[in-house]
Write a protein that holds these residues in place. Structure first.
Motif, PDB file in Angstrom:
ATOM      1  N   SER A   2      40.426  11.000  36.211  1.00  0.00           N
ATOM      2  CA  SER A   2      40.119  12.048  37.179  1.00  0.00           C
ATOM      3  C   SER A   2      38.973  12.927  36.710  1.00  0.00           C
ATOM      4  O   SER A   2      38.554  12.879  35.564  1.00  0.00           O
ATOM      5  N   ALA A   3      38.520  13.744  37.639  1.00  0.00           N
ATOM      6  CA  ALA A   3      37.467  14.711  37.316  1.00  0.00           C
ATOM      7  C   ALA A   3      38.044  15.804  36.421  1.00  0.00           C
ATOM      8  O   ALA A   3      39.248  15.948  36.281  1.00  0.00           O
ATOM      9  N   ILE A   4      37.163  16.587  35.833  1.00  0.00           N
ATOM     10  CA  ILE A   4      37.587  17.703  34.986  1.00  0.00           C
ATOM     11  C   ILE A   4      38.306  18.721  35.869  1.00  0.00           C
ATOM     12  O   ILE A   4      37.728  19.235  36.820  1.00  0.00           O
ATOM     13  N   PRO A   5      39.580  19.045  35.567  1.00  0.00           N
ATOM     14  CA  PRO A   5      40.371  19.889  36.460  1.00  0.00           C
ATOM     15  C   PRO A   5      40.261  21.399  36.238  1.00  0.00           C
ATOM     16  O   PRO A   5      40.752  22.176  37.047  1.00  0.00           O
ATOM     17  N   ASP A   6      39.640  21.833  35.136  1.00  0.00           N
ATOM     18  CA  ASP A   6      39.637  23.257  34.822  1.00  0.00           C
ATOM     19  C   ASP A   6      38.368  23.599  34.041  1.00  0.00           C
ATOM     20  O   ASP A   6      37.623  22.711  33.626  1.00  0.00           O
TER      21      ASP A   6
END
Length: 142
Positions: A2-6
């Motif tokens: 997934s993409a960077i969440p934070d």
């Protein structure tokens, strides 16, 4: 993946240029995407109008510790010497491992300059200017 969440720090990156993993990186800056704007006037209109004519990408500056015996240094020095156009992948990680998510920036480019800095009481460095040819593709995960 997934993409960077934070939000995250710039400590966790990988840079690969022409299949060579760049080591000893101290900093990477640049890659600013700028819209080139054309301004024009129409009769009977007090304000000028603007259109985006295209975009340009600023070069990346890659600062590495000066380690001429490393495979990374030798490969980048050769690329700087012959100005060969190559594929570059900059992986921005959300943390120490890929489970934290990541983004991959892919682009074509070439090394236009190489400069060695040797200051008193500082780590000796080599800086490469990486010209971006075309745009940057940003995708999720590795």
């Amino acid at each position: 993946m997934s993409a960077i969440p934070d939000i995250n720090i710039g400590l966790y990156i990988d840079l690969e240029i022409d299949g060579v993993v760049v080591t000893d990186i101290q900093g990477i800056t640049g890659g600013t995407v700028t819209a080139n704007v054309v301004e024009f006037q129409h009769y009977n209109e007090p304000e000028k109008r603007k259109l985006v004519a295209g975009k340009s990408v600023d070069p990346y500056e890659i600062v590495c510790s000066y380690v001429p015996a490393s495979a990374s240094y030798k490969a980048l020095a050769l690329l700087a010497k012959n100005s060969k156009k190559v594929v570059c992948e900059l992986t921005l990680k959300g943390g120490a491992d890929t489970a934290s998510g990541s983004q991959v920036l892919t682009f074509n480019g070439f090394i236009s300059t190489k400069s060695i800095s040797t200051e008193i009481e500082a780590v000796r460095t080599v800086t490469y200017t990486l010209i971006v040819d075309g745009g940057i593709t940003e995708t999720d995960g590795v």
